[in-house]
Motif scaffolding. Structure first.
Motif, short mmCIF file in Angstrom:
data_model
loop_
_atom_site.label_atom_id
_atom_site.label_comp_id
_atom_site.label_asym_id
_atom_site.label_seq_id
_atom_site.Cartn_x
_atom_site.Cartn_y
_atom_site.Cartn_z
N PRO A 148 4.26 33.29 54.75
CA PRO A 148 4.22 33.38 53.29
C PRO A 148 5.34 34.15 52.51
N ASP A 149 5.97 35.03 53.35
CA ASP A 149 7.14 35.58 52.58
C ASP A 149 8.68 34.82 52.88
N GLY A 150 8.39 33.84 53.62
CA GLY A 150 9.64 33.17 53.79
C GLY A 150 10.10 33.39 54.93
N VAL A 151 9.72 33.95 55.80
CA VAL A 151 10.54 34.25 57.17
C VAL A 151 9.93 33.68 58.27
N GLY A 152 10.80 33.13 59.20
CA GLY A 152 10.33 32.59 60.28
C GLY A 152 10.20 33.44 61.44
N ARG A 153 8.88 33.68 61.80
CA ARG A 153 8.60 34.60 63.05
C ARG A 153 7.59 34.06 63.98
N ARG A 154 7.11 32.79 63.98
CA ARG A 154 6.68 32.06 64.63
C ARG A 154 7.26 30.49 65.31
N ILE A 221 4.79 34.08 69.05
CA ILE A 221 5.51 34.86 68.24
C ILE A 221 6.91 34.70 68.76
N ILE A 222 8.05 34.44 67.77
CA ILE A 222 9.36 34.62 68.31
C ILE A 222 9.92 36.05 68.49
N GLU A 223 9.93 36.38 69.57
CA GLU A 223 10.63 37.74 69.67
C GLU A 223 11.94 38.65 69.32
N TYR A 224 12.81 37.50 69.16
CA TYR A 224 14.24 37.82 68.70
C TYR A 224 14.83 39.16 69.47
N LYS A 225 15.00 39.05 70.71
CA LYS A 225 15.34 40.00 71.64
C LYS A 225 16.95 40.45 71.38
N ASN A 226 17.72 39.51 70.68
CA ASN A 226 19.00 39.75 70.54
C ASN A 226 19.43 39.78 69.14
N LYS A 227 20.43 40.60 68.58
CA LYS A 227 20.95 40.44 67.40
C LYS A 227 21.73 39.30 66.97
N LEU A 228 21.88 39.08 65.64
CA LEU A 228 22.87 38.13 65.27
C LEU A 228 24.60 38.55 65.66
N PRO A 229 25.12 37.65 65.92
CA PRO A 229 24.65 36.35 66.26
C PRO A 229 23.93 36.10 67.34
N ILE A 230 22.87 35.22 67.59
CA ILE A 230 21.85 35.52 68.84
C ILE A 230 22.68 34.90 69.97
N ALA A 231 23.43 33.52 69.97
CA ALA A 231 23.87 33.27 71.06
C ALA A 231 25.48 32.98 71.12
N HIS A 232 25.91 32.91 71.99
CA HIS A 232 27.54 32.68 72.08
C HIS A 232 27.69 31.32 71.58
N ALA A 282 19.71 26.28 64.27
CA ALA A 282 20.03 26.23 65.85
C ALA A 282 20.14 27.51 66.47
N GLU A 283 20.33 28.52 66.12
CA GLU A 283 20.19 29.91 66.46
C GLU A 283 18.93 30.19 66.99
N ILE A 284 17.96 29.84 66.00
CA ILE A 284 16.31 30.10 66.14
C ILE A 284 15.95 29.31 67.43
N HIS A 285 16.32 27.99 67.37
CA HIS A 285 15.97 27.38 68.65
C HIS A 285 16.49 27.78 69.92
N ALA A 286 17.74 28.42 69.98
CA ALA A 286 18.36 29.10 71.11
C ALA A 286 17.54 30.45 71.29
N ALA A 287 17.04 31.11 70.54
CA ALA A 287 16.33 32.21 70.66
C ALA A 287 15.03 31.93 71.22
N ILE A 288 14.32 31.02 70.81
CA ILE A 288 13.09 30.38 71.27
C ILE A 288 13.13 30.02 72.88
N LEU A 289 14.25 29.32 72.93
CA LEU A 289 14.59 28.69 74.24
C LEU A 289 14.90 29.95 75.53
N GLN A 290 15.55 30.81 74.92
CA GLN A 290 15.94 31.83 75.93
C GLN A 290 14.58 32.57 76.04
N GLN A 291 13.77 32.93 75.23
CA GLN A 291 12.40 33.35 75.45
C GLN A 291 11.42 32.73 76.34
N LEU A 292 11.52 31.34 76.40
CA LEU A 292 10.59 30.67 76.92
C LEU A 292 11.11 30.73 78.71
#
Length: 620
Positions: A148-154, A221-232, A282-292
């Motif tokens: 609801p606050d406009g943030v992608g966390r899931r 829950i997306i854990e976002y274990k790496n700071k921006l930029p998430i991926a090389h 694309a960075e969010i997809h990369a973060a989720i992919l790394q998490q999985l």
């Protein structure tokens, strides 16, 4: 306040604050604060290095300026072909391709038929509009749930549709990269997905961190274990030109848009403190992919929440400890300091649990601690104010500031039921009386006489307080000062000090009379009789509420009064004032080794016992 009352107060505060916050949390009213805390904790603990197994091929504004938008099929197919030739494990194409774009469609369809390639689609929206992929291509939807606050966390991993189960782009890519089935389930519970040996549970409805969101489908829950930029990130133009392809061997790749002109970016927890206004899809997809992938390799455990009972217990304990700090730490400044330090330690301690894949109720616990402390602090402060008022009512202006402060510091031992306890004391009593006041009053105007008396008594009261004496009462034309009350003097040294203070006070009073007499004009000179006696007495409060007074009574006070009256029989000294007299008991307290010259003639009220009297020397 008795100790049992303090514990009752702590218990009441714990229940009121704790139960209220538990209820607010269950209704989702604390969710915004909990999400903000999750964002900051995630950002603070994120690794500054990019993710390890996933590389982003970025299509930038410069690329779109050269190729046009949408990206032509020929360029997109060549980029994918070069990546496959470089030995990538899987390629995710985060670019819609539901309709052809320019030349090269046949070549694109050919590379899309490679089982390592997954092309994004879009689930039907509320209007039923969706984006499909060309026939024969593997697909994964790109939909990202937004809070609801406009943030992608899931992350939405899979969803049931009319056509069957649809899988997300990251889940398809993770399965291809790790070589396992995308729909591997737990043998003990087929409703739960497994990645490798890791069971990945979906968000339940009303989950601790997400109570006001739709958790339909299989969300985590997306854990976002790496700071921006998430991926090389590697520019798409370099890949198209065949440059640096060796870096992609064994990697999973996401091809995506990093152009500000194309709306494919979202707000994430990582944007809270980095200053970046958004994160590319694309960075969010990369973060989720790394998490999985990390789940599958056993390098990461899915975030879990404490169950409702343990979360409620932590909240209640936090409220209890916060209340204990305010109720049991005596000094207000110390209580505030302990509360601040404790609140910080509580927050840090519970926040660290997120690093161990456990979501603790940090915000509710901190609020419970804070409000538990504030409620207790307010109640104890009010109680303390009432005690101060009680002291003020009883002692009024009869005490020096120092003695008042001592009484307040020792209030636990001195007060009971909002008033001083009655107790036996050992005191030195000083009774001073204006000599000849009755005769003088008969010859003066009433107002003038009262002003004349008040001038001296006010000065004597000041002298008494300056010497640590308690002004027990004004006796019309006299004053009774007690040393050793209301704070009891228990040791012999304390009692000796009281007697010495009494004698010093008497001498200072005598000097004050001489000083006042020197400035009087057209008014009678003051005369003063001062008597001192030491011994046991009883101190306690007399009177009704609103009109209470602390009194010291007993034979010691009576003898002092009798001695003061007896001084009339003595001759004045050279300065015209009567000598200071004290009983032998007071004299021996002042100096037990001195052979005091004793005066006779003072008889006790019993009519038989003679009381030895000593005329105070000019100095001792």
């Amino acid at each position: 306040m008795p100790i049992w009352q303090r514990w009752v107060l702590v218990g009441a505060i714990t229940l009121i604050v704790g139960v209220t916050l538990i209820g607010l949390r269950q209704k989702g009213l604390l969710e915004p604060l909990e999400l903000v805390h999750y964002d900051w904790t995630t950002t603070f603990s994120a690794d500054p290095e990019p993710i390890e197994d996933v590389v982003l091929v970025a299509i930038s504004d410069e690329d779109l300026g050269e190729w046009g938008w949408p990206v032509p099929d020929s360029q997109l197919s060549q980029i994918i072909r070069n990546l496959l030739t470089a030995g990538v494990t899987t390629v995710g194409v985060d670019v819609y391709r539901d309709v052809p774009s320019g030349a090269g469609l046949e070549d694109l369809l050919e590379v899309l038929n490679d089982p390592r390639v997954v092309l994004i689609s879009k689930l039907p929206d509320h209007r039923g509009v969706q984006i499909d992929v060309p026939a024969g291509a593997r697909t994964g939807f790109s939909d990202i749930p937004i809070d609801p606050d406009g943030v992608g966390r899931r992350a939405l991993l899979l969803v049931n549709t009319q056509d069957g189960i649809s899988l997300s782009l990251p889940l398809q890519l993770a399965a291809t990269h790790t070589g396992q089935s995308a729909l591997k389930t737990n043998p003990d519970n087929p409703r739960l997905l497994m990645l490798g040996d890791t069971v990945v549970k979906p968000l339940a409805k009303g989950s601790n961190l997400f109570r006001n969101v739709d958790t339909a489908g299989y969300q985590i829950i997306i854990e976002y274990k790496n700071k921006l930029p998430i991926a090389h990130s590697v520019p798409a133009a370099e890949v198209l030109a065949g440059k640096g392809l060796e870096q992609f061997e064994g990697k999973a790749v996401v091809i995506g848009i990093t152009s500000h002109s194309v709306k494919d970016y979202f707000s994430t927890p990582l944007n809270r403190s980095t200053g970046a206004s958004f994160t590319f899809g694309a960075e969010i997809h990369a973060a989720i992919l790394q998490q999985l992938i990390d789940y599958s390799n056993g390098r990461l455990s899915p975030l879990a929440s404490l169950n409702g009972l343990f979360s409620s217990l932590i909240i209640l304990v936090s409220a209890c400890i916060g209340a204990c700090v305010s109720v049991f730490v005596r000094v207000a400044g110390n209580a505030v300091l302990v509360a601040l330090v404790g609140g910080v330690l509580l927050t840090l301690g519970l926040s660290v649990s997120q690093q161990y894949a456990l979501l603790a109720p940090v915000v509710p616990s901190l609020l419970a601690w804070t409000f538990g402390f504030l409620f207790g602090f307010a109640i104890i402060s009010g109680f303390s104010r009432n005690q101060r008022r009680a002291i003020a009512r009883v002692f009024s202006s009869h005490l020096s500031e120092e003695l008042s402060a001592d009484i307040w510091q020792q209030r636990k031992n001195l007060l009971s039921g909002g008033k001083p306890k009655s107790r036996r004391l050992f005191v030195t009593a000083l009774l001073a009386d204006i000599e000849g006041s009755t005769r003088i009053g008969n010859s003066m105007d009433a107002d003038d006489f009262m002003a004349w008396v008040a001038r001296l008594l006010d000065r004597l009261g000041e002298v008494a307080r300056d010497h640590g004496g308690f002004v027990e009462k004004y006796t019309g034309d006299g004053i009774l000062v007690v040393f050793g009350a209301p704070i009891p003097s228990k040791t012999q040294d304390q009692r000796k000090s009281d007697a010495q203070s009494g004698l010093q006070c008497a001498r200072a009073m005598r000097s004050a009379v001489i000083e006042l007499n020197s400035v009087l004009h057209n008014q009678p000179k003051y005369g003063l009789r001062i008597a001192l006696n030491s011994g046991e007495a009883i101190g306690g409060t007399l009177g009704v509420r609103g009109s209470m007074h602390y009194n010291v009574v007993g034979d010691t006070i009576n003898i002092a009064a009798r001695l003061e009256s007896w001084i009339k029989t003595l001759s004045p000294e050279e300065d015209g004032l009567q000598p200071i007299c004290m009983t032998i008991d007071t004299a021996r307290l002042i100096d037990a080794k001195l052979d005091w010259p004793v005066l006779s003639g003072l008889i006790h009220d019993d009519g038989a016992t003679e009381i030895p009297v000593v005329k105070a020397p000019k100095g001792c």
